[in-house]
Design a protein around this motif. Structure first.
Motif, PDB file in Angstrom:
ATOM      1  N   GLU A  35       9.023  11.709 -13.100  1.00  0.00           N
ATOM      2  CA  GLU A  35       8.128  10.598 -13.424  1.00  0.00           C
ATOM      3  C   GLU A  35       7.880   9.728 -12.196  1.00  0.00           C
ATOM      4  OE1 GLU A  35       7.682   6.780 -16.485  1.00  0.00           O
ATOM      5  OE2 GLU A  35       9.427   8.099 -16.627  1.00  0.00           O
ATOM      6  N   LEU A  36       8.934   9.443 -11.435  1.00  0.00           N
ATOM      7  CA  LEU A  36       8.776   8.642 -10.224  1.00  0.00           C
ATOM      8  C   LEU A  36       7.862   9.341  -9.225  1.00  0.00           C
ATOM      9  CD1 LEU A  36      12.404   7.329  -9.522  1.00  0.00           C
ATOM     10  CD2 LEU A  36      10.487   6.088 -10.534  1.00  0.00           C
ATOM     11  N   VAL A  37       8.086  10.632  -9.005  1.00  0.00           N
ATOM     12  CA  VAL A  37       7.311  11.376  -8.006  1.00  0.00           C
ATOM     13  C   VAL A  37       5.848  11.476  -8.417  1.00  0.00           C
ATOM     14  CG1 VAL A  37       6.994  13.642  -6.946  1.00  0.00           C
ATOM     15  CG2 VAL A  37       9.281  12.668  -7.135  1.00  0.00           C
ATOM     16  N   LEU A  38       5.587  11.836  -9.669  1.00  0.00           N
ATOM     17  CA  LEU A  38       4.203  11.999 -10.124  1.00  0.00           C
ATOM     18  C   LEU A  38       3.442  10.675 -10.100  1.00  0.00           C
ATOM     19  CD1 LEU A  38       4.691  14.495 -13.095  1.00  0.00           C
ATOM     20  CD2 LEU A  38       3.753  14.974 -10.831  1.00  0.00           C
ATOM     21  N   LEU A  39       4.080   9.597 -10.562  1.00  0.00           N
ATOM     22  CA  LEU A  39       3.402   8.298 -10.556  1.00  0.00           C
ATOM     23  C   LEU A  39       3.172   7.808  -9.124  1.00  0.00           C
ATOM     24  CD1 LEU A  39       5.143   6.403 -13.512  1.00  0.00           C
ATOM     25  CD2 LEU A  39       2.841   7.362 -13.442  1.00  0.00           C
ATOM     26  N   ALA A  40       4.157   8.018  -8.236  1.00  0.00           N
ATOM     27  CA  ALA A  40       3.991   7.600  -6.840  1.00  0.00           C
ATOM     28  C   ALA A  40       2.894   8.404  -6.157  1.00  0.00           C
ATOM     29  CB  ALA A  40       5.310   7.758  -6.086  1.00  0.00           C
ATOM     30  N   PHE A  41       2.830   9.693  -6.458  1.00  0.00           N
ATOM     31  CA  PHE A  41       1.781  10.540  -5.881  1.00  0.00           C
ATOM     32  C   PHE A  41       0.403  10.098  -6.367  1.00  0.00           C
ATOM     33  CE2 PHE A  41      -0.873  14.397  -6.360  1.00  0.00           C
ATOM     34  CZ  PHE A  41      -1.025  14.702  -5.021  1.00  0.00           C
ATOM     35  N   ALA A  42       0.283   9.864  -7.679  1.00  0.00           N
ATOM     36  CA  ALA A  42      -0.996   9.414  -8.231  1.00  0.00           C
ATOM     37  C   ALA A  42      -1.392   8.059  -7.658  1.00  0.00           C
ATOM     38  CB  ALA A  42      -0.904   9.338  -9.762  1.00  0.00           C
TER      39      ALA A  42
ATOM     40  N   LEU B  84      -2.824   8.296  -4.030  1.00  0.00           N
ATOM     41  CA  LEU B  84      -4.209   8.764  -3.951  1.00  0.00           C
ATOM     42  C   LEU B  84      -5.187   7.730  -4.496  1.00  0.00           C
ATOM     43  CD1 LEU B  84      -3.897  12.528  -4.961  1.00  0.00           C
ATOM     44  CD2 LEU B  84      -4.083  11.547  -2.676  1.00  0.00           C
ATOM     45  N   VAL B  85      -4.800   7.054  -5.584  1.00  0.00           N
ATOM     46  CA  VAL B  85      -5.676   6.030  -6.162  1.00  0.00           C
ATOM     47  C   VAL B  85      -5.922   4.901  -5.168  1.00  0.00           C
ATOM     48  CG1 VAL B  85      -5.767   4.217  -7.918  1.00  0.00           C
ATOM     49  CG2 VAL B  85      -5.124   6.535  -8.565  1.00  0.00           C
ATOM     50  N   ILE B  86      -4.916   4.564  -4.378  1.00  0.00           N
ATOM     51  CA  ILE B  86      -5.074   3.513  -3.371  1.00  0.00           C
ATOM     52  C   ILE B  86      -5.818   4.037  -2.144  1.00  0.00           C
ATOM     53  CG2 ILE B  86      -3.834   1.993  -1.770  1.00  0.00           C
ATOM     54  CD1 ILE B  86      -1.639   1.740  -3.842  1.00  0.00           C
TER      55      ILE B  86
ATOM     56  N   PRO C 195     -10.292   5.242  -2.279  1.00  0.00           N
ATOM     57  CA  PRO C 195     -11.350   4.227  -2.171  1.00  0.00           C
ATOM     58  C   PRO C 195     -11.255   3.397  -0.894  1.00  0.00           C
ATOM     59  CG  PRO C 195      -9.762   3.611  -3.861  1.00  0.00           C
ATOM     60  CD  PRO C 195      -9.450   5.013  -3.471  1.00  0.00           C
ATOM     61  N   ILE C 196     -10.026   3.103  -0.453  1.00  0.00           N
ATOM     62  CA  ILE C 196      -9.863   2.310   0.767  1.00  0.00           C
ATOM     63  C   ILE C 196     -10.404   3.072   1.979  1.00  0.00           C
ATOM     64  CG2 ILE C 196      -8.127   1.452   2.394  1.00  0.00           C
ATOM     65  CD1 ILE C 196      -6.539   0.428   0.059  1.00  0.00           C
ATOM     66  N   ALA C 197     -10.085   4.361   2.068  1.00  0.00           N
ATOM     67  CA  ALA C 197     -10.569   5.166   3.200  1.00  0.00           C
ATOM     68  C   ALA C 197     -12.084   5.273   3.190  1.00  0.00           C
ATOM     69  CB  ALA C 197      -9.927   6.553   3.149  1.00  0.00           C
TER      70      ALA C 197
ATOM     71  N   ILE D  50       3.048   5.990   1.604  1.00  0.00           N
ATOM     72  CA  ILE D  50       2.311   7.253   1.706  1.00  0.00           C
ATOM     73  C   ILE D  50       0.813   7.022   1.556  1.00  0.00           C
ATOM     74  CG2 ILE D  50       1.993   9.509   0.625  1.00  0.00           C
ATOM     75  CD1 ILE D  50       4.888   9.555  -0.031  1.00  0.00           C
ATOM     76  N   SER D  51       0.432   6.075   0.701  1.00  0.00           N
ATOM     77  CA  SER D  51      -0.998   5.777   0.549  1.00  0.00           C
ATOM     78  C   SER D  51      -1.583   5.257   1.855  1.00  0.00           C
ATOM     79  CB  SER D  51      -1.204   4.751  -0.571  1.00  0.00           C
ATOM     80  OG  SER D  51      -0.713   3.479  -0.210  1.00  0.00           O
ATOM     81  N   CYS D  52      -0.829   4.473   2.596  1.00  0.00           N
ATOM     82  CA  CYS D  52      -1.297   3.988   3.903  1.00  0.00           C
ATOM     83  C   CYS D  52      -1.499   5.152   4.873  1.00  0.00           C
ATOM     84  CB  CYS D  52      -0.296   2.991   4.477  1.00  0.00           C
ATOM     85  SG  CYS D  52      -0.119   1.477   3.515  1.00  0.00           S
ATOM     86  N   PHE D  53      -0.574   6.101   4.841  1.00  0.00           N
ATOM     87  CA  PHE D  53      -0.674   7.277   5.697  1.00  0.00           C
ATOM     88  C   PHE D  53      -1.923   8.090   5.348  1.00  0.00           C
ATOM     89  CE2 PHE D  53       1.444  11.445   7.094  1.00  0.00           C
ATOM     90  CZ  PHE D  53       1.009  11.264   8.399  1.00  0.00           C
ATOM     91  N   TYR D  54      -2.138   8.320   4.055  1.00  0.00           N
ATOM     92  CA  TYR D  54      -3.314   9.060   3.611  1.00  0.00           C
ATOM     93  C   TYR D  54      -4.606   8.317   3.981  1.00  0.00           C
ATOM     94  CZ  TYR D  54      -0.208  11.911   0.670  1.00  0.00           C
ATOM     95  OH  TYR D  54       0.771  12.756   0.215  1.00  0.00           O
TER      96      TYR D  54
END
Length: 334
Positions: free
Chosen positions: A117-124, A127-129, A132-134, A209-213
């Motif tokens: 649950e932690l991994v899937l929610l963190a992954f989602a 990407l959600v962050i 759109p920011i990129a 990770i979202s910042c990296f992406y």
């Protein structure tokens, strides 16, 4: 006739480049996972201390220690113990914890849901962050929003996730008192309470990770927009700037993002080891760390195997998505 059609269909499936790719990746993954299990077993064997003495207690007699050693199978050679573990794993018998005596399969079943649950929610969340920011930053590179995004992302990338976790606890649990600092509430006890209990660890895992992406995708989008011929062609046809960015540039940039996601899955799963400790989440990461400290070989072996299998599977999915998104990629010829 049906038999011939079925044989022909099976032949086409077996000869598919995509199927050959999957088979090839699986065949590579098997010796890789085997090597990882051997390495982990050897490292645990090299750790100082006597697990039998540790479990029997420092005040135990030599006879008591020897009894514990025989009960745990530690009187056998390391090779015999590893082969016994491997045969048990292949037959579905994961053994028992040398510390608690519980079935490792039961322990994994209880803990895996928390970590997944932690991994899937963190992954989602990442990407959600990031997406759109990129896209917004790449729309006007060098603009105010782009500069703000770059500064914030660089700052958050410089902060380790465990430091970010402590800062989140300080702000949301101590100062604002809006979210719990520790503990996990299962979904069956209430979806809202479950989400509240995982919010801080998910943020600690997903935000860096979202910042990296976002940085990677923004840079690739800007490069596509400034130098790709197909972008100039689309503009010459009168295609709007957002459509050029989303439909044309993003599709090509998504290949690089897919590679990055596949490579980062292992790091995301590994990050749960520290995050689960900080937030007292009863997941595989905490179980593996506790098992390593107590030299619980059966527990550590299966946890590392699961983490490695997730990383290998993620890379397999990325390879398959490459072939699906771009049929021009001829995996079968490689």
């Amino acid at each position: 006739m049906r038999t011939e059609e079925r044989s022909s269909l099976l032949g086409r499936v077996a000869g598919s480049p995509l199927v050959r790719l999957i088979v090839r990746r699986v065949l590579i993954a098997i010796p890789l996972l085997f090597a990882i299990s051997v390495l982990v077993f050897a490292l645990l064997e090299a750790m100082p201390g006597d697990p039998a003495r540790q479990q029997a207690g420092m005040d135990a007699t030599e006879e008591e220690v020897e009894s514990v050693r025989k009960r745990l199978g530690l009187d056998r050679s390391p090779v015999e113990r590893y082969v016994s573990w491997l045969l048990g794993f292949l037959t579905g018998n994961l053994g028992r914890s040398t510390v608690s005596g519980q079935s490792v399969a039961v322990l994994v079943g209880e803990r895996m849901a928390v970590t997944m649950e932690l991994v899937l929610l963190a992954f989602a969340l990442s990407l959600v962050i990031a997406l759109p920011i990129a896209l917004l930053a790449a729309r006007k590179p060098g603009g105010v929003f782009d500069r703000i995004v770059m500064v914030i992302s660089m700052t958050l990338l410089a902060v380790p996730n465990y430091v970010l976790a402590l800062l989140l606890v300080l702000v949301f649990a101590v100062s604002l008192r809006t979210l719990p600092a520790i503990g996990f509430v299962p979904i069956e006890d209430g979806l809202w309470e479950n989400l509240r209990s995982v919010t801080l660890p998910v943020l600690a895992l997903g935000v860096p990770i979202s910042c990296f992406y976002a940085r990677f995708l923004r840079g690739d989008l800007v490069e596509q927009m400034n130098s790709a011929d197909y972008i100039e062609t689309a503009r010459a046809k009168g295609v709007g700037p957002w459509r050029v960015l989303w439909v044309h540039a993003f599709r090509n940039s998504s290949f690089g993002l897919l590679t990055l996601v596949g490579l980062n899955v292992g790091g995301l799963v590994g990050g749960t080891i520290i995050i689960e400790q900080i937030f007292a989440m009863p997941g595989l990461g905490m179980m593996m760390l506790q098992g390593a400290m107590s030299r619980d070989v059966a527990v550590v072996q299966i946890c590392v195997f699961i983490f490695a299998a997730v990383a290998v599977f993620a890379n397999l999915v990325v390879d398959v998505m490459y072939a699906v998104l771009d049929p021009r990629i001829r995996y079968g010829s490689r």
